[in-house]
Every structure is written in structure tokens, then in C-alpha cells.
Design a protein around this motif. Structure first.
Motif, PDB file in Angstrom:
ATOM      1  N   MET A 118       0.762  -1.218  -0.010  1.00 22.14           N
ATOM      2  CA  MET A 118       0.258   0.086   0.036  1.00 22.14           C
ATOM      3  C   MET A 118       0.914   1.168   0.064  1.00 22.14           C
ATOM      4  O   MET A 118       0.384   2.310  -0.320  1.00 22.14           O
ATOM      5  N   THR A 119       2.273   1.078   0.234  1.00 22.08           N
ATOM      6  CA  THR A 119       3.010   2.313   0.551  1.00 22.08           C
ATOM      7  C   THR A 119       3.079   3.136  -0.961  1.00 22.08           C
ATOM      8  O   THR A 119       2.698   4.405  -0.763  1.00 22.08           O
ATOM      9  N   TYR A 120       3.294   2.655  -1.898  1.00 23.76           N
ATOM     10  CA  TYR A 120       3.451   3.192  -3.163  1.00 23.76           C
ATOM     11  C   TYR A 120       1.948   3.873  -3.499  1.00 23.76           C
ATOM     12  O   TYR A 120       2.055   4.992  -4.207  1.00 23.76           O
ATOM     13  N   PRO A 121       0.946   3.343  -3.648  1.00 23.25           N
ATOM     14  CA  PRO A 121      -0.464   4.143  -3.885  1.00 23.25           C
ATOM     15  C   PRO A 121      -0.537   5.130  -3.063  1.00 23.25           C
ATOM     16  O   PRO A 121      -1.123   6.068  -3.346  1.00 23.25           O
ATOM     17  N   VAL A 122      -0.348   4.852  -1.599  1.00 21.26           N
ATOM     18  CA  VAL A 122      -0.759   5.943  -0.812  1.00 21.26           C
ATOM     19  C   VAL A 122       0.136   7.346  -1.075  1.00 21.26           C
ATOM     20  O   VAL A 122      -0.169   8.418  -1.259  1.00 21.26           O
ATOM     21  N   LEU A 125      -1.064   8.817  -4.303  1.00 15.49           N
ATOM     22  CA  LEU A 125      -2.442   9.569  -4.143  1.00 15.49           C
ATOM     23  C   LEU A 125      -2.082  10.845  -3.438  1.00 15.49           C
ATOM     24  O   LEU A 125      -2.735  11.757  -3.652  1.00 15.49           O
ATOM     25  N   VAL A 126      -1.148  10.996  -2.265  1.00 24.60           N
ATOM     26  CA  VAL A 126      -0.750  12.175  -1.816  1.00 24.60           C
ATOM     27  C   VAL A 126      -0.188  13.128  -2.620  1.00 24.60           C
ATOM     28  O   VAL A 126      -0.573  14.413  -2.682  1.00 24.60           O
ATOM     29  N   LEU A 127       0.780  12.463  -3.481  1.00 26.32           N
ATOM     30  CA  LEU A 127       1.341  13.505  -4.571  1.00 26.32           C
ATOM     31  C   LEU A 127       0.411  13.904  -5.478  1.00 26.32           C
ATOM     32  O   LEU A 127       0.148  15.428  -5.865  1.00 26.32           O
ATOM     33  N   VAL A 128      -0.757  13.103  -6.095  1.00 22.57           N
ATOM     34  CA  VAL A 128      -1.578  13.712  -7.003  1.00 22.57           C
ATOM     35  C   VAL A 128      -2.398  14.839  -6.235  1.00 22.57           C
ATOM     36  O   VAL A 128      -2.804  15.877  -6.923  1.00 22.57           O
TER      37      VAL A 128
END
Length: 216
Positions: A118-122, A125-128
Motif C-alpha cells: 500500500m505504500t506506493y499507492p498512498v 495519492l498524496v502526490l496527486v
């Protein structure tokens, strides 16, 4: 000690190690009380040391291990205490502790794998959200003079986006303040029995993530 009583807890992985060590010591023939005293002295976190000291004290007073563990819900979960009670009734406490250790280690491994996945998707998402907020607050409003110079009627969607951008630029503190207040409000709400039930109900029924939460 009174302060620690309210904060009885253990570090990540500490309960798994404790369970495995207690199982090994009991299987080796070391008496329960002596094993617990040794492990209480070896406990790393003050909260866990206090918790084990209380367990030792209660057992000395004639309490069963499950009864002594039951008040410390932040350390020993309901399923943990129930398994210990089953081991006491069947006379197989060392075997039950081994199974508990295996269960806790497997659960910790699964949590670690899910967290890694989940680290990469989170982060993405924060960057987006961060980039989108920067564009809406810092860039989009600067197009207003350009659109006004064209002297044409803008599409409804463009007007809508511009309105949102100006609202975000002028009231960003209200938006982020509201988000922070909502976060802390929800955090307090889920600490109540009803709030916790609603939270679990929602989390277990989320698309995709609900399955992951069930596995954890």
C-alpha cells in the motif's frame, strides 16, 4: 505506575516474542510464575513491563493466567485471552501458546506485506492531491485575465473549475482546517463503542480494501 496502568501497551512485535518465549519456557518445564517473572524483567517497553508485573502479581494472588490478562485489553486481545483460557481448561497451555505465537507471527507478516504493497499507492495519492491543490490554488486563477481578454462566453465546466480554484485560493485555510477538524473528530468518534462498530462496518465493506482489512 498509575500513569502506566492507563497506557499498558507493547512495542510492535513484542507480544509475538513474549508468546513464543513463554511457550518455549513452559515446554522446557519452567513454572508459569517463574517464566512470567523472567519475561517481565526482560520487557523492553515500560507499559508492557508494568502489564506483566500486574499479571505476575495477580497470579501470585491465586488468579488464572487468562483472568490476570483480561483487564489489559490494549495488550492482550479478546481472542488471545480466550485461547489462553481454552489452554488452561484443556491442560495444553504450552501448545496453545505455540499456536498463538504462530498466529501472531503470521498476522504480523501479512500486515507487513499489505503495508508494503500500500505504500506506493498512498504516496502516489498524496502526490496527486498535492499537485492538484497546487494547480488549483496557484496556477488556475492566473488564467482569469487571459479568459477575460478573449471576451467570449466560457463553457460551464471551465467557469465551474475557475470558481472552485478561486474558492480554494481565498479559503484554503477553511478547507484544510475543516479537513483537520473532521479527521480529529472522526478519531474521537471511533473511540466510542458505537463509533467503533460503525467504523468496522464501513471498513469491512469497502470495495477492494474491505477484503484486505478482513485478511488483516
Amino acid at each position: 505506575k498509575k500513569g502506566l496502568a492507563k497506557k499498558a501497551s507493547c512495542k510492535k512485535g513484542e507480544l509475538e516474542v513474549f508468546t513464543r518465549q513463554l511457550s518455549t519456557m513452559l515446554s522446557a518445564g519452567i513454572p508459569m510464575l517463574e517464566a512470567l517473572e523472567i519475561l517481565a524483567d526482560q520487557a523492553e517497553s515500560p507499559g508492557f513491563a508494568y502489564c506483566l508485573d500486574k499479571v505476575v502479581s495477580d497470579i501470585r494472588s491465586g488468579s488464572d493466567l487468562s483472568k490476570a490478562m483480561e483487564p489489559h485489553k490494549r495488550v492482550f486481545s479478546h481472542i488471545y485471552v480466550s485461547m489462553i483460557r481454552a489452554g488452561e481448561v484443556s491442560g495444553q497451555i504450552d501448545i496453545i501458546l505455540t499456536r498463538l505465537a504462530e498466529y501472531l507471527e503470521a498476522a504480523a507478516h501479512l500486515r507487513s506485506e499489505i503495508k508494503s504493497a500500500m505504500t506506493y499507492p498512498v504516496i502516489s495519492l498524496v502526490l496527486v492531491i498535492g499537485i492538484a491543490s497546487f494547480l488549483m490554488i496557484g496556477i488556475v486563477p492566473s488564467f482569469k485575465p487571459v479568459f477575460e481578454s478573449l471576451e467570449v462566453e466560457l463553457p460551464g465546466l471551465t467557469v465551474f473549475i475557475m470558481d472552485i480554484a478561486f474558492f480554494m485560493r481565498d479559503y484554503w485555510y477553511v478547507i484544510f482546517g475543516g479537513m483537520g477538524a473532521a479527521f480529529f473528530g472522526l478519531k474521537l468518534a471511533v473511540k466510542t463503542p458505537k463509533g467503533e462498530l460503525i467504523k468496522d462496518h464501513v471498513m469491512l465493506r469497502l470495495p477492494v480494501f474491505g477484503i484486505l482489512f478482513k485478511k488483516v
